[in-house]
Scaffold this motif. Structure first.
Motif, PDB file in Angstrom:
ATOM      1  N   ILE A   3       0.875  -1.170   0.000  1.00  0.00           N
ATOM      2  CA  ILE A   3       0.000   0.000   0.000  1.00  0.00           C
ATOM      3  C   ILE A   3       0.912   1.219   0.000  1.00  0.00           C
ATOM      4  N   VAL A   4       0.661   2.159  -0.902  1.00  0.00           N
ATOM      5  CA  VAL A   4       1.428   3.407  -0.951  1.00  0.00           C
ATOM      6  C   VAL A   4       0.478   4.542  -0.585  1.00  0.00           C
ATOM      7  N   ILE A   5       0.891   5.331   0.402  1.00  0.00           N
ATOM      8  CA  ILE A   5       0.110   6.483   0.844  1.00  0.00           C
ATOM      9  C   ILE A   5       0.889   7.729   0.438  1.00  0.00           C
ATOM     10  N   ALA A   6       0.278   8.561  -0.380  1.00  0.00           N
ATOM     11  CA  ALA A   6       0.918   9.808  -0.803  1.00  0.00           C
ATOM     12  C   ALA A   6       0.169  10.975  -0.171  1.00  0.00           C
ATOM     13  N   ASN A   7       0.922  11.958   0.265  1.00  0.00           N
ATOM     14  CA  ASN A   7       0.375  13.176   0.846  1.00  0.00           C
ATOM     15  C   ASN A   7       0.202  14.196  -0.276  1.00  0.00           C
ATOM     16  N   ASN A   8      -1.036  14.536  -0.604  1.00  0.00           N
ATOM     17  CA  ASN A   8      -1.316  15.495  -1.670  1.00  0.00           C
ATOM     18  C   ASN A   8      -1.471  16.920  -1.160  1.00  0.00           C
ATOM     19  N   LYS A   9      -1.216  17.139   0.108  1.00  0.00           N
ATOM     20  CA  LYS A   9      -1.291  18.489   0.670  1.00  0.00           C
ATOM     21  C   LYS A   9       0.057  19.187   0.494  1.00  0.00           C
ATOM     22  N   ASP A  10       0.107  20.461   0.757  1.00  0.00           N
ATOM     23  CA  ASP A  10       1.367  21.206   0.662  1.00  0.00           C
ATOM     24  C   ASP A  10       2.044  21.338   2.020  1.00  0.00           C
ATOM     25  N   ARG A  11       1.604  20.540   2.984  1.00  0.00           N
ATOM     26  CA  ARG A  11       2.214  20.561   4.317  1.00  0.00           C
ATOM     27  C   ARG A  11       2.297  19.131   4.851  1.00  0.00           C
ATOM     28  N   GLU A  19       0.639  14.533  10.145  1.00  0.00           N
ATOM     29  CA  GLU A  19       1.131  13.760  11.287  1.00  0.00           C
ATOM     30  C   GLU A  19       0.029  12.864  11.836  1.00  0.00           C
ATOM     31  N   ASP A  20       0.452  11.729  12.383  1.00  0.00           N
ATOM     32  CA  ASP A  20      -0.447  10.790  13.073  1.00  0.00           C
ATOM     33  C   ASP A  20      -1.627  10.375  12.196  1.00  0.00           C
ATOM     34  N   TRP A  21      -1.330   9.820  11.038  1.00  0.00           N
ATOM     35  CA  TRP A  21      -2.350   9.391  10.081  1.00  0.00           C
ATOM     36  C   TRP A  21      -3.000   8.081  10.497  1.00  0.00           C
ATOM     37  N   GLN A  22      -4.130   7.812   9.885  1.00  0.00           N
ATOM     38  CA  GLN A  22      -4.900   6.594  10.117  1.00  0.00           C
ATOM     39  C   GLN A  22      -5.672   6.296   8.828  1.00  0.00           C
ATOM     40  N   LEU A  23      -5.720   5.037   8.417  1.00  0.00           N
ATOM     41  CA  LEU A  23      -6.461   4.624   7.229  1.00  0.00           C
ATOM     42  C   LEU A  23      -7.486   3.576   7.594  1.00  0.00           C
ATOM     43  N   TYR A  24      -8.574   3.551   6.860  1.00  0.00           N
ATOM     44  CA  TYR A  24      -9.577   2.489   6.992  1.00  0.00           C
ATOM     45  C   TYR A  24      -9.703   1.802   5.649  1.00  0.00           C
ATOM     46  N   LEU A  25      -9.588   0.469   5.656  1.00  0.00           N
ATOM     47  CA  LEU A  25      -9.658  -0.334   4.442  1.00  0.00           C
ATOM     48  C   LEU A  25     -10.721  -1.404   4.593  1.00  0.00           C
ATOM     49  N   GLU A  26     -11.348  -1.742   3.479  1.00  0.00           N
ATOM     50  CA  GLU A  26     -12.247  -2.897   3.443  1.00  0.00           C
ATOM     51  C   GLU A  26     -11.578  -3.945   2.574  1.00  0.00           C
ATOM     52  N   THR A  27     -11.565  -5.169   3.031  1.00  0.00           N
ATOM     53  CA  THR A  27     -10.944  -6.246   2.274  1.00  0.00           C
ATOM     54  C   THR A  27     -11.785  -7.515   2.399  1.00  0.00           C
ATOM     55  N   SER A  28     -11.757  -8.327   1.365  1.00  0.00           N
ATOM     56  CA  SER A  28     -12.496  -9.591   1.410  1.00  0.00           C
ATOM     57  C   SER A  28     -11.697 -10.689   2.103  1.00  0.00           C
ATOM     58  N   LEU A  31      -5.867   1.010  10.074  1.00  0.00           N
ATOM     59  CA  LEU A  31      -4.404   0.976  10.061  1.00  0.00           C
ATOM     60  C   LEU A  31      -3.886   2.254  10.679  1.00  0.00           C
ATOM     61  N   ASN A  32      -2.981   2.123  11.634  1.00  0.00           N
ATOM     62  CA  ASN A  32      -2.423   3.267  12.351  1.00  0.00           C
ATOM     63  C   ASN A  32      -0.932   3.381  12.094  1.00  0.00           C
ATOM     64  N   ASN A  33      -0.453   4.610  12.121  1.00  0.00           N
ATOM     65  CA  ASN A  33       0.978   4.833  11.960  1.00  0.00           C
ATOM     66  C   ASN A  33       1.740   4.250  13.159  1.00  0.00           C
ATOM     67  N   VAL A  34       3.018   3.989  12.944  1.00  0.00           N
ATOM     68  CA  VAL A  34       3.938   3.667  14.029  1.00  0.00           C
ATOM     69  C   VAL A  34       4.896   4.845  14.143  1.00  0.00           C
ATOM     70  N   GLU A  35       5.698   4.878  15.176  1.00  0.00           N
ATOM     71  CA  GLU A  35       6.550   6.047  15.435  1.00  0.00           C
ATOM     72  C   GLU A  35       7.380   6.447  14.214  1.00  0.00           C
ATOM     73  N   LYS A  36       7.982   5.473  13.533  1.00  0.00           N
ATOM     74  CA  LYS A  36       8.854   5.826  12.400  1.00  0.00           C
ATOM     75  C   LYS A  36       8.081   6.244  11.154  1.00  0.00           C
ATOM     76  N   THR A  37       6.762   6.033  11.123  1.00  0.00           N
ATOM     77  CA  THR A  37       5.971   6.406   9.948  1.00  0.00           C
ATOM     78  C   THR A  37       4.890   7.439  10.261  1.00  0.00           C
ATOM     79  N   SER A  61      -7.591   9.716   7.949  1.00  0.00           N
ATOM     80  CA  SER A  61      -7.680  10.855   8.859  1.00  0.00           C
ATOM     81  C   SER A  61      -6.296  11.136   9.428  1.00  0.00           C
ATOM     82  N   TYR A  62      -6.147  12.297  10.013  1.00  0.00           N
ATOM     83  CA  TYR A  62      -4.883  12.683  10.630  1.00  0.00           C
ATOM     84  C   TYR A  62      -5.160  13.781  11.637  1.00  0.00           C
ATOM     85  N   LEU A  63      -4.204  13.999  12.528  1.00  0.00           N
ATOM     86  CA  LEU A  63      -4.385  15.002  13.570  1.00  0.00           C
ATOM     87  C   LEU A  63      -4.090  16.415  13.086  1.00  0.00           C
ATOM     88  N   ARG A  64      -3.027  16.591  12.278  1.00  0.00           N
ATOM     89  CA  ARG A  64      -2.711  17.930  11.757  1.00  0.00           C
ATOM     90  C   ARG A  64      -1.966  17.840  10.461  1.00  0.00           C
TER      91      ARG A  64
END
Length: 114
Positions: A30-38, A41-50, A78-84, A111-114
Motif C-alpha cells: 500500500i502506498v500512501i501519498a500526501n497530496n497536501k502542501d504541508r 502527522e499521526d495518520w490513520q487509514l480504513y480499508l475494506e478487504t475480502s 491501520l495506524n501509523n507507528v513512530e517511524k511512519t 484521517s490525521y491530527l494535523r
C-alpha cells in the motif's frame, strides 16, 4: 501484478499493488501519498478487504471488524507507528502487507491530527 488506485481523500492518495504470490499467500504494498502542501502527522487509514490481513509492516492494525449482513469481508483500521507517523508531501509511505490469498482491497477513508 495487480495495481489499483484505491482512492483519494482529504489530502491522501492511496494505491495498492499485489507483488508476489506463493503457496496460498499474497504479498502486497500500500502506498500512501500526501497530496497536501504541508506535513501530515499521526495518520490513520480504513480499508475494506475480502480477505484477512495476516501481517503489516510500517503500520499497526488497530480495530478490525468482520462485515455482517451476508457480506464476506473485513474492515481494518491501520495506524501509523513512530517511524511512519509523519507523512511529508514529497515522500510517499510504503506499507507492506501479507494476506492468505488474493482478494478485494478497498480504501474507505483516511484521517490525521494535523
Amino acid at each position: 501484478m495487480v495495481r489499483l488506485c484505491l482512492g483519494v481523500s482529504d489530502g491522501f492518495k492511496v494505491s495498492y499493488t499485489e507483488l508476489k504470490y506463493w503457496e496460498g499467500h499474497v504479498k502486497g504494498k500500500i502506498v500512501i501519498a500526501n497530496n497536501k502542501d504541508r506535513t501530515i502527522e499521526d495518520w490513520q487509514l480504513y480499508l475494506e478487504t475480502s480477505i484477512k490481513i495476516q501481517d503489516i509492516y510500517n503500520a499497526t492494525i488497530g480495530e478490525s471488524y468482520k462485515l455482517e449482513d451476508g457480506n464476506n469481508g473485513y474492515i481494518y483500521e491501520l495506524n501509523n507507528v513512530e517511524k511512519t507517523r509523519i507523512l511529508r508531501p514529497e515522500s510517499p509511505l510504503k506499507l507492506n502487507l501479507l494476506r492468505k490469498e488474493k482478494g478485494m482491497l478497498k480504501f474507505i477513508q483516511a484521517s490525521y491530527l494535523r
